[in-house]
Enzyme design. Structure first.
Site, PDB file in Angstrom:
ATOM      1  N   ASP A   1       7.644  88.067 -73.378  1.00  0.00           N
ATOM      2  CA  ASP A   1       8.718  87.908 -72.979  1.00  0.00           C
ATOM      3  C   ASP A   1       9.266  89.163 -72.768  1.00  0.00           C
ATOM      4  O   ASP A   1       8.783  89.522 -71.854  1.00  0.00           O
ATOM      5  CB  ASP A   1       8.306  88.424 -74.748  1.00  0.00           C
ATOM      6  CG  ASP A   1      10.103  88.279 -75.302  1.00  0.00           C
ATOM      7  OD1 ASP A   1      10.731  87.818 -74.777  1.00  0.00           O
ATOM      8  OD2 ASP A   1      10.811  89.704 -75.993  1.00  0.00           O
TER       9      ASP A   1
ATOM     10  N   GLU B   1       9.307  85.508 -68.932  1.00  0.00           N
ATOM     11  CA  GLU B   1      11.290  85.226 -68.502  1.00  0.00           C
ATOM     12  C   GLU B   1      11.640  86.607 -68.780  1.00  0.00           C
ATOM     13  O   GLU B   1      11.196  87.870 -68.670  1.00  0.00           O
ATOM     14  CB  GLU B   1      11.411  85.890 -70.435  1.00  0.00           C
ATOM     15  CG  GLU B   1      12.729  85.854 -70.534  1.00  0.00           C
ATOM     16  CD  GLU B   1      12.871  86.318 -72.148  1.00  0.00           C
ATOM     17  OE1 GLU B   1      14.041  85.398 -72.908  1.00  0.00           O
ATOM     18  OE2 GLU B   1      11.998  86.767 -72.811  1.00  0.00           O
TER      19      GLU B   1
END
Length: 662
Positions: free
Chosen positions: A344, A379
């Protein structure tokens, strides 16, 4: 009964069962460079606290070994030192701190009232031992069994992003006691469904132990997505069935084994960009109180660089933080057998403080025999300066391609962008990824993910509907490139419903058949809706839980068929070869090679993609009737119905992506 006390070993970190001189005990080790003293605090089953001064070793590792300690005992640390936040020092021995290496945690922090929150405030002398979450000493030995991970190649990989609880919570085919749990995901009903769908890898939203933020608790909400991680080594017990004779970690490990045996890889969504300590105005739980200046990126005034948008940013250029992340990845692979990780806000882990694709964490992963062959997904952004790094991660990383998402949404839903841009995205975004050894699989092609509109809402809502989040609809993305086709939300208009269905199919086929690695959001394959909420991170309820009783069976059948088509198209498993277009022909509506004018066509549009000579995709985004001249051969639709008209001339009356074979 606590026996002998020794200085202890500085490795491994955390709490570990260790035999010294033939005596069984537990070794505790924690890092702090700036503390003047660290105390180990053990809590008996009656709740009584026992404190032990720890010894500081080389490398600022504080350790202690105690005989007579057994698994199940609770513990924490008290760190002594100065409380001068402007210098990066945030010590207060009245606050019990959670071990960053805790393998299990007892207690979720509660902050619904000001009195509860005050217990975690560094700037007072209230002792919070009764309220603070505590680590639990665990014994989870390796079982020594090969669980048969399928080890799919990237070219074979089809990712299915899901939430462990939301996936099975409403599935009536699963026993009530198992719904919403790791065991529910491993249940035969779940496995049979996933095998029938045809995906190969499950990307699980965070399963590490996380906390609910203060503002959510005070609104009666919970952090459903799980990105506010408190203990990244600990399996979150929210998704544990609670059955007698099981533990969260044990049930999770059995789930991974069951998924492997069914042919699925398991990829974990991990959060190493920030911690649940958040900013200086929020309660202190762990790293801030242990060594704030080492764990986080700080300004010269001692304030946090908030590149995550969650209050702080972890500093992996520091050796201790780097080692902590490295150890955590190894733990999930070695103990549970997971197949990879999705990071993330991954730009933060590569910051030094500018992003460096050769950052030490990337080099460590590549050099580690246990980790180097696993799957890694970034990401590729954060919200700091220079935070957008799509295409710039190391070669062994795949990356969420938001350019694919946005350009394809605009192409189909708003008729924006020319054919050349569509071809770039459909060809694994070669303009972004074709460099320095990157493969086409580096592009994770998706239309929807957990963050944003689900597919049905993308074609049903012009505007986000996040009112249930309690932020007056201010949260969530404002620019979604969505389209409601004339009516906001649910509709009974047959024409609107038909248009929405056509676009859902076109978007699904585009993501699943493009070169690169496709990713499908759980529920999109059969029409799951969140009622227009495009930021449902705090909705642990039927807004987010997949409703299996409302499946669009026609859309599900189409999704299954498209996935099977992908598996049959050899051009999509050609790896590096498709960078050279050796398996692909781009044709205009007349069946001729594309001209410059064709590539620049941004209006009426329409062209053909021939893959490996056997498959033909017709791209028609224009309204009204369109005529195509097909290449020679007898072409059929994937529904086994011949659609060839006179002399290979085909008329299409609706927009969409049509799939033919011969």
């Amino acid at each position: 009964m606590i026996g002998r006390v020794k200085n202890g070993m500085k490795q491994p970190m955390g709490a570990s069962l260790q035999v010294i001189d033939g005596v069984s005990g537990v070794n505790f080790a924690v890092f702090s460079e700036h503390a003047s003293l660290i105390e180990l605090c053990l809590f008996s089953y009656s709740g009584k606290e026992h404190r032990f001064k720890m010894n500081c070793n080389d490398g600022h590792i504080w350790s202690l070994w105690l005989a007579g300690i057994e698994p199940g005992i609770k513990y924490g640390f008290r760190a002594h030192g100065e409380n001068r936040p402007h210098l990066g020092l945030c010590f207060n021995p009245q606050k019990l701190l959670l071990d960053p290496y805790a393998k299990a945690v007892d207690g979720k922090p509660q902050w619904e009232t000001e009195q509860q929150a005050a217990l975690f405030d560094l700037n007072n002398d209230l002792d919070n031992a009764d309220a603070a979450p505590k680590g639990i000493v665990v014994d989870l030995p390796l079982d020594g069994q090969d669980d048969g991970s399928p080890n799919h190649s990237w070219a074979e990989t089809i990712i299915y992003e899901l939430h462990v609880k939301g996936f099975s919570q409403l599935n009536s085919a699963i026993p009530p006691a198992l719904r919403g749990s790791y065991a529910g995901l491993a249940h035969p009903a779940s496995l049979d469904y996933l095998k029938g769908l045809g995906v190969t890898a499950l990307e699980l939203m965070p399963v590490a132990f996380h906390a609910d933020e203060m503002h959510l608790q005070r609104k009666g909400l919970r952090n459903y997505w799980g990105y506010n991680v408190l203990a990244p080594f600990a399996v979150d017990d929210r998704y544990w069935s609670g059955r007698a004779g099981t533990t969260p970690a044990g049930e999770f490990r059995q789930m991974v084994k069951a998924l492997h045996q069914a042919g699925f890889e398991v990829i974990l969504d991990v959060v190493f960009n920030h911690t649940a300590d958040s900013d200086l105005q929020q309660p202190t739980l762990s790293q801030r109180g242990l060594d704030n200046a080492n764990y986080y990126w700080l300004t010269e005034q001692g304030e946090y660089h908030n590149w995550s948008g969650c209050g702080n940013a972890l500093n992996l250029s520091r050796p201790n933080t780097l080692q902590w992340v490295h150890d955590c990845l190894r733990y999930w692979v070695e103990t549970f057998g997971v197949d990879g990780f999705r990071f993330d806000l991954a730009t933060i882990i590569g910051r030094e403080p500018h992003f460096n694709r050769q950052a030490e964490i990337f080099r460590r992963i590549a050099a580690d025999p246990l980790l180097k062959d696993k799957k890694y997904i970034a990401e590729p952004w954060d919200i700091g300066w220079g935070g957008y790094q799509l295409g710039n991660f190391p070669d062994y990383f795949a990356e969420w391609n938001d350019r694919f998402r946005d350009d394809m949404r605009r192409f189909w839903l708003h008729h924006q962008g020319n054919m050349g841009l569509f071809a770039q995205r459909f060809s694994a975004s070669a303009d972004i990824f074709q460099h320095d050894g990157k493969c086409p699989s580096a592009s994770i092609n998706y239309i929807c993910s957990h963050d944003g509109f689900v597919l049905t809402d993308l074609v049903s809502y012009q505007y986000k509907q996040n009112w249930a989040n309690g932020e007056e609809n201010r949260d969530g993305h404002g620019e979604n490139f969505s389209r409601n086709f004339g009516e906001e939300g649910e509709s009974r208009d047959a024409q609107i419903l038909a248009q929405r269905q056509t676009m859902k199919r076109a978007l699904l086929a585009t993501a699943l058949l493009a070169n690169g690695t496709p990713m499908l959001l759980a529920g999109d394959e059969f029409g799951h809706t969140q009622g227009g909420n495009n930021n449902a991170y705090c909705q642990d309820n039927d807004i987010t839980w997949i409703d299996w009783s409302k499946q669009d069976q026609q859309l599900l059948a189409y999704s299954r068929a498209i996935i099977q088509v992908r598996k049959q198209i050899t051009a999509l498993s050609a790896g590096d070869d498709w960078w050279n277009d050796s398996h692909v022909q781009w044709l205009n509506r007349e069946g001729q090679g594309m001209s410059i004018a064709d590539w620049e066509d941004g209006g009426s549009g329409g062209f053909q993609i021939q893959l490996g000579g056997k498959w033909l995709l017709l791209v028609n985004r224009g309204d009204g009737e369109r005529h195509f001249r097909l290449p020679n051969g007898e072409w059929n639709s994937i529904q086994q119905q011949s659609i060839v008209l006179d002399n290979n001339n085909l008329k299409l009356e609706k927009p969409g992506l049509y799939i033919l074979y011969r």
